[in-house]
Design a protein around this motif. Structure first.
Motif, PDB file in Angstrom:
ATOM      1  N   GLU A  87       0.815  -1.217   0.000  1.00 14.56           N
ATOM      2  CA  GLU A  87       0.000   0.000   0.000  1.00 14.56           C
ATOM      3  C   GLU A  87       0.850   1.268   0.000  1.00 14.56           C
ATOM      4  O   GLU A  87       0.345   2.369  -0.276  1.00 14.56           O
TER       5      GLU A  87
ATOM      6  N   ILE B 278      -1.493   6.844   4.989  1.00 14.88           N
ATOM      7  CA  ILE B 278      -1.645   5.502   4.411  1.00 14.88           C
ATOM      8  C   ILE B 278      -1.589   4.429   5.491  1.00 14.88           C
ATOM      9  O   ILE B 278      -2.365   3.477   5.485  1.00 14.88           O
ATOM     10  N   SER B 279      -0.671   4.580   6.415  1.00 14.99           N
ATOM     11  CA  SER B 279      -0.552   3.600   7.494  1.00 14.99           C
ATOM     12  C   SER B 279       0.120   4.229   8.700  1.00 14.99           C
ATOM     13  O   SER B 279       0.825   5.237   8.586  1.00 14.99           O
TER      14      SER B 279
END
Length: 428
Positions: free
Chosen positions: A57, A121-122
Motif C-alpha cells: 500500500e 496511508i498507514s
C-alpha cells in the motif's frame, strides 16, 4: 613412498601454509559467516520486498506535482499524535513519505503519507526494544542478535578472517599446471560426478567465480565496523590523506528566537535546497529539536531513487539558517569529489550491489548466497578427509603376520580333505 605423501611433499611451504590457514580459519568463522551472508542476501532486496510484499500500500505512482513541505508533514503528524514530536521524514520516488516520531531507540511512532495529498496511508507504533522484520535481519547481520558490544566485534573480525580465507582459497584453486584436465576441474562443475566431486566443485568453482564480488562486499562491510581498516583504506585511496572524524555541527544558541521559528525555518531551508535539486528522486531531513538550541537542520538529497553514493548533504543553523560547512568526505558533491572520497561515498552501494541498479543487487544476492555456502561445502570436504584419516592404520609387523597367516592358509588343504602324509625318501 605413497602417491599422496609424494604429492604433499612436492607442495611449496607457501601452499601448505595457505592450506592450513584456509582450513582452520574457515572452520572457526564458518557459522558466523553463514549468518552474515544469508541475512545480507535478504537485506539486499529490502526496498523491493517492502514495496511489493510487506507494504504494497506504500507504493504511490509518481506525479508531476510538488511533494509535501516540512510544515505540512509536521501539521498532519501532530494532528494525529499531538503529544509526540516529529523527528524526521524520508522519501523515495514512487513510495510514500515515511515520517518518524519520537526516539527510534526507545520505540516510537511512524506514519506513511501520500507525498502529494498528505493522506495517512498507514500508522505503526513500536514499543521499546520492538523491531520490524528488516531491523531484525539487520541486527543479525551486524551483531548476530547478541548484545551489540559482543556481537559487533565478532562479526567485524570474522569478516576480516573470511577475507583471508578468500585469498588463501585463490592460492589453493590455482592449478599447478594449466592442462586441459586442470582447466576443466577449475572452471566447470561435474554435475554427473559423485556427491563428493559435486560438493568439491561447488566449493572450488563457485568460490572462484564469486571471489572478487564477495571480496568487495566483505571489504566494504569492514569499512563500517573496523576503524583502523576504514581509515587505512581511505588513506590508501586518497593518496595519503587522513580520514577526518565526523564532527557533529551545532547551531548558535545565542541566536535563539531572534530570527525564525522552527516551522518557518524548515520550509525556507527546504525551498532553498529543493530549488537547486528539482529533479531529485529522494530526500531525508531532520526536524530540529526545540528543547536543544544547538541542534541543526539536516537535509540530504538523493538524485537517484534507490542509490545513495551521489547524495548531497546540507546542515543549517536552525536560528539563522546559515549553511554550516561540512568536510568534503561528508558533504561534497560526488561529481566534484576526489577518487578517495568518491569510493567512500560509493561504499554502501557497492556493499549491497545497488551501484549497478537492480542488476547489481541480483549479483550481490547470488554472491552472498555463494559466500554462505562456502563454509558448508568446505566443512563437508574437511569431514570427508577426516573420516579417511581416522581409520586405524595397521603396523607393518602386524601386516607381515597377517600376510604369513594368509599364505599358510592358502597352502593348507580345504576343510574335509586329509592332509597328505609325506612319504619317506627311498633311493633308487
Amino acid at each position: 613412498m605413497s602417491t599422496k605423501v609424494r604429492k604433499s611433499a612436492s607442495r611449496s611451504l607457501f601452499y601448505r601454509i595457505a592450506a592450513w590457514l584456509h582450513l582452520w580459519l574457515g572452520l572457526i568463522t564458518g557459522i558466523v559467516m553463514i549468518i552474515v551472508c544469508l541475512t545480507g542476501c535478504i537485506w539486499v532486496f529490502q526496498d523491493e520486498i517492502t514495496a511489493y510484499i510487506l507494504e504494497p500500500e506504500t507504493r504511490v505512482t509518481h506525479q508531476a506535482a510538488p511533494v509535501l513541505t516540512p510544515s505540512q508533514i509536521q501539521r498532519i503528524a501532530t494532528a494525529k499524535f499531538p503529544d509526540k514530536k516529529v523527528s524526521y521524514a524520508t522519501y523515495q520516488q514512487g513510495r510514500a513519505i515515511y515520517v518518524g516520531m519520537g526516539e527510534a531507540r526507545r520505540g516510537g511512532t511512524s506514519l506513511r503519507l501520500n507525498p502529494y495529498t498528505g493522506k495517512i496511508i498507514s500508522v505503526s507504533e513500536r514499543k521499546e526494544g520492538e523491531v520490524d522484520f528488516f531491523r531484525f535481519i539487520l541486527n543479525g547481520h551486524r551483531f548476530l542478535w547478541l548484545p551489540y558490544e559482543i556481537g559487533r566485534p565478532i562479526v567485524n573480525y570474522s569478516t576480516l578472517v573470511f577475507v583471508i580465507t578468500l585469498i588463501t582459497g585463490m592460492v589453493l584453486w590455482w592449478p599447478a599446471k594449466w592442462t586441459k584436465s586442470a582447466r576443466a576441474k577449475s572452471f566447470f562443475i561435474k554435475w554427473k560426478g559423485s556427491f563428493k566431486r559435486v560438493n568439491y566443485d561447488l566449493h572450488n568453482v563457485l568460490g572462484f567465480y564469486s571471489l572478487l564480488i564477495v571480496f568487495a562486499i566483505a571489504c566494504t562491510g569492514m569499512v563500517y565496523g573496523i576503524q583502523w581498516f576504514s581509515k587505512g583504506l581511505y588513506w590508501t585511496t586518497s593518496g595519503g590523506n587522513s580520514l577526518p572524524d565526523f564532527a557533529r555541527l551545532e547551531s548558535d544558541s545565542l541566536q535563539m528566537g531572534k530570527h525564525f521559528t522552527g516551522k518557518n525555518a524548515m520550509d525556507i531551508v527546504w525551498s532553498r535546497v529543493i530549488s537547486e535539486h528539482s529533479r531529485a528522486e529522494g530526500f531525508y531531513y531532520s526536524f530540529p529539536d526545540s528543547t536543544k538550541p544547538k541542534s541543526t537542520i539536516n537535509v540530504t538529497i538523493y538524485p537517484s531513487a534507490g542509490q545513495y553514493y551521489n547524495h548531497i548533504a546540507y546542515s543549517f543553523d536552525q536560528h539563522t539558517l546559515k549553511q554550516l560547512p561540512r568536510h568534503e568526505v561528508y558533504g561534497a558533491n560526488f561529481a566534484t569529489s576526489s577518487f578517495g572520497v568518491k569510493l567512500r561515498k560509493m561504499n554502501y552501494d557497492i556493499h549491497v550491489g545497488s551501484i549497478l541498479g537492480l542488476t547489481g543487487k541480483v549479483i550481490a544476492f547470488f554472491a552472498s548466497l555463494i559466500g554462505a555456502s562456502l563454509p558448508i561445502t568446505g566443512f563437508i570436504i574437511w569431514w570427508g578427509k577426516r573420516k579417511k584419516k581416522t581409520k586405524k592404520r595397521i603396523p607393518r609387523e602386524i601386516q607381515r603376520s597377517i600376510s604369513s597367516i594368509e599364505l599358510s592358509e592358502k597352502l593348507m588343504p580345504e576343510r574335509g580333505q586329509k592332509r597328505p602324509i609325506p612319504r619317506p625318501y627311498k633311493p633308487a
